[in-house]
Design a protein around this motif. Structure first.
Motif, mmCIF file in Angstrom:
data_model
loop_
_atom_site.group_PDB
_atom_site.id
_atom_site.type_symbol
_atom_site.label_atom_id
_atom_site.label_comp_id
_atom_site.label_asym_id
_atom_site.label_seq_id
_atom_site.Cartn_x
_atom_site.Cartn_y
_atom_site.Cartn_z
ATOM 1 N N ARG A 1 -9.385 -12.267 -2.138
ATOM 2 C CA ARG A 1 -9.364 -13.274 -3.192
ATOM 3 C C ARG A 1 -8.565 -14.511 -2.810
ATOM 4 N NH1 ARG A 1 -13.315 -12.553 -6.578
ATOM 5 N NH2 ARG A 1 -12.172 -13.483 -8.310
ATOM 6 N N TRP B 1 -17.068 -7.263 -7.086
ATOM 7 C CA TRP B 1 -15.636 -7.195 -6.774
ATOM 8 C C TRP B 1 -14.875 -6.500 -7.887
ATOM 9 C CZ3 TRP B 1 -10.963 -8.727 -8.725
ATOM 10 C CH2 TRP B 1 -9.884 -8.749 -7.836
ATOM 11 N N ARG C 1 -15.926 -2.707 0.124
ATOM 12 C CA ARG C 1 -16.341 -3.978 0.714
ATOM 13 C C ARG C 1 -17.802 -4.285 0.396
ATOM 14 N NH1 ARG C 1 -14.636 -8.868 2.817
ATOM 15 N NH2 ARG C 1 -16.261 -9.676 4.174
ATOM 16 N N THR D 1 0.819 -1.211 0.000
ATOM 17 C CA THR D 1 0.000 0.000 0.000
ATOM 18 C C THR D 1 0.853 1.261 0.000
ATOM 19 O OG1 THR D 1 -0.171 -0.228 2.413
ATOM 20 C CG2 THR D 1 -1.998 -1.058 1.107
ATOM 21 N N VAL E 1 -12.685 -3.000 -7.882
ATOM 22 C CA VAL E 1 -11.323 -2.910 -8.403
ATOM 23 C C VAL E 1 -11.237 -1.858 -9.504
ATOM 24 C CG1 VAL E 1 -9.537 -4.181 -9.652
ATOM 25 C CG2 VAL E 1 -10.746 -5.271 -7.754
ATOM 26 N N THR F 1 -7.033 -8.540 -0.460
ATOM 27 C CA THR F 1 -8.091 -8.066 -1.350
ATOM 28 C C THR F 1 -9.306 -8.994 -1.370
ATOM 29 O OG1 THR F 1 -7.045 -9.202 -3.228
ATOM 30 C CG2 THR F 1 -6.431 -6.901 -2.845
ATOM 31 N N ALA G 1 -11.238 -0.221 -1.637
ATOM 32 C CA ALA G 1 -10.656 -1.561 -1.670
ATOM 33 C C ALA G 1 -11.722 -2.612 -1.369
ATOM 34 C CB ALA G 1 -9.521 -1.660 -0.659
ATOM 35 N N PRO G 2 -11.632 -3.799 -1.985
ATOM 36 C CA PRO G 2 -12.633 -4.841 -1.708
ATOM 37 C C PRO G 2 -12.645 -5.306 -0.262
ATOM 38 C CG PRO G 2 -11.425 -5.317 -3.724
ATOM 39 C CD PRO G 2 -10.714 -4.190 -3.068
ATOM 40 N N LEU H 1 -11.195 1.482 -7.963
ATOM 41 C CA LEU H 1 -9.894 1.690 -7.328
ATOM 42 C C LEU H 1 -8.836 2.078 -8.366
ATOM 43 C CD1 LEU H 1 -8.330 1.484 -4.653
ATOM 44 C CD2 LEU H 1 -7.912 -0.914 -5.163
ATOM 45 N N THR I 1 -10.529 -12.705 4.924
ATOM 46 C CA THR I 1 -9.820 -11.648 5.611
ATOM 47 C C THR I 1 -10.668 -11.056 6.732
ATOM 48 O OG1 THR I 1 -8.857 -9.448 5.365
ATOM 49 C CG2 THR I 1 -10.607 -10.033 3.843
#
Length: 469
Positions: free
Chosen positions: A313, A337, A327, A255, A341, A311, A381-382, A344, A318
């Motif tokens: 995937r 998703w 999210r 990041t 992305v 992410t 971000a997802p 993003l 997570t």
């Protein structure tokens, strides 16, 4: 007692007191409602510390000592004491154990990743540089209370963060064109109200934004400190130093990679394209050097744990599941998703275009541009957490404090170099003040008795008596 209360104006005391009371209320609520035990322990202790700081701000008699005294009380009550309690008890967030395990694995196998993690707790979602902060635990082990506490990764995260802030203060104060910290700037006015730049930085460290993560995990603080230091070095036209700081940050978390573009744009504006290329080459080369062993020895675990898992995937779910826009989109299915992305990536393209069209001209502008980009990335971000947003906020505030820690220079005895050209309006200003000695101008900041050099002829000494008004 009445005389004691009237020595200091009420408004600054009430501002400091109100700020510490708000922090105490926040810590108290956290102690009651937070699920993780380290958060509840910190909240209970920090609440008492903030209340003590509010009392110190309200009752201190001397204006200069007021903010310093309350900041010291807050640092002790919200940072030192809870950190000591958590270190002795061994309570910490899971990130601390992940960093320490990464250090142990790096010493054993050359990279910090388990080949086949069974649970989320065995996943290492950080780049190999984060394992350096876990090396003290790997070296000293748990052989007694003192080695166990000294090897705690939180201590080294805090040391790296505070060291970066101190280095940024030394290098960044008074940077010409770095954002403006003079008497008329926002930073300069805030600094005048707070008392000193050191008290302002101390108050930020003692605030819940820094004190809580510093005591319970500390994982994002080194990243913030290194990004700040990289931008300061870029504003100071030091491309190699900026590149090294960027490489250190980029080897902790991916990041941090957008910071390379911001720092390079700042270097290009302030020092030219050649310096920007040197900074970018240093950052990319050193980052690749750190990542190379893990990329060669464990490419699969590196991709799955560092890039896919955060992410959403990877094969593990997570825990970063705050209901942020990205999210919520990802929860709609594969299409959602990809939509997250896409947004993003569009945000990243927009920030890159802004850097090309209007590059940042100083430290504060660069920090704001990076903070906006990181905040947008965390929101879209997802997978993400509310706590991630503290990083861009802290970066923007620290840039202003670092940029305003030095005021105008003090009056010093100096030598005027032969042949120095003085602008006409400066000369007229000194002449109007009567600061002319035998045909040459004595600047107002030069103390009586200093040596000056005339535009031609041998050097002469100004008289010890000040010129007549």
């Amino acid at each position: 007692m009445a005389d004691l209360l009237t020595r200091v104006p009420w408004s600054p005391r009430l501002v400091w007191c109100g700020g510490w009371l708000a922090a105490a209320a926040w810590a108290g609520v956290l102690a009651l409602v937070a699920a993780p035990e380290p958060h509840r322990v910190w909240g209970a202790i920090a609440c008492a510390g903030y209340l003590g700081a509010a009392g110190a701000a309200l009752w201190a008699a001397r204006g200069r000592a007021r903010p310093c005294l309350s900041v010291r009380v807050a640092l002790a009550g919200a940072v030192a004491v809870p950190l000591l309690v958590l270190l002795v008890s061994g309570a910490a967030q899971s990130e601390v154990h992940v960093m320490e395990r990464a250090g142990v694995l790096t010493l054993r196998q050359g990279h910090p990743y388990l080949a086949d993690p069974r649970t989320v707790a065995e996943v290492t979602p950080y780049l190999p540089g984060m394992a350096v902060l876990g090396l003290p635990r790997a070296v000293w082990g748990d052989g007694g209370p003192l080695p166990a506490a000294a090897g705690d990764a939180r201590l080294w995260c805090a040391a790296l963060f505070l060291g970066c802030v101190a280095a940024a203060r030394r290098a960044g104060g008074g940077v010409p064109g770095a954002g403006g910290a003079g008497r008329g700037s926002v930073a300069g006015r805030w600094r005048g109200r707070a008392g000193t730049g050191r008290a302002a930085v101390g108050a930020l460290v003692a605030s819940p934004v820094v004190a809580l993560p510093l005591c319970v995990s500390g994982v994002d603080l080194p990243l913030t400190g290194l990004l700040l230091l990289a931008l300061v070095y870029a504003a100071r036209r030091r491309p190699v130093a900026a590149g090294l700081a960027l490489a250190a940050a980029c080897s902790l978390k991916w990041t941090a990679w957008p910071a390379v573009a911001v720092a390079v744009a700042l270097l290009a504006h302030r020092a030219g394209p050649r310096a920007a290329v040197r900074g970018a080459a240093t950052a990319v080369a050193c980052t690749a050097l750190v990542l190379l062993p893990a990329a060669v020895l464990a490419p699969g675990p590196l991709v799955r744990q560092v890039f896919a898992f955060p992410t959403g995937r990877g094969p593990w779910e997570t825990p970063a599941a705050s209901p942020l826009p990205g999210r919520l989109l990802a929860e709609l299915g594969p299409g959602g998703w990809w939509a997250a992305v896409g947004l993003l990536l569009a945000c990243g393209v927009g920030v890159a275009a802004s850097l090309a069209v209007r590059p940042p001209q100083g430290l504060v502008a660069a920090a704001d541009r990076l903070a906006v980009g990181l905040a947008a990335g965390f929101l879209l971000a997802p997978a993400g957490r509310y706590g991630y947003l503290a990083l861009p906020l802290l970066l923007a505030v620290l840039a202003r404090l670092v940029d305003g820690t030095r005021g105008p220079g003090r009056a010093t005895r100096s030598h005027v170099v032969r042949g120095h050209v003085v602008r006409s309006h400066v000369v007229l200003g000194h002449v109007a003040r009567g600061h002319v000695v035998r045909g040459h101008v004595v600047p107002s900041h030069v103390a009586p008795g200093s040596h000056v050099v005339r535009a031609s002829g041998p050097p002469r000494t100004a008289p010890t008596d000040p010129p007549a008004p």
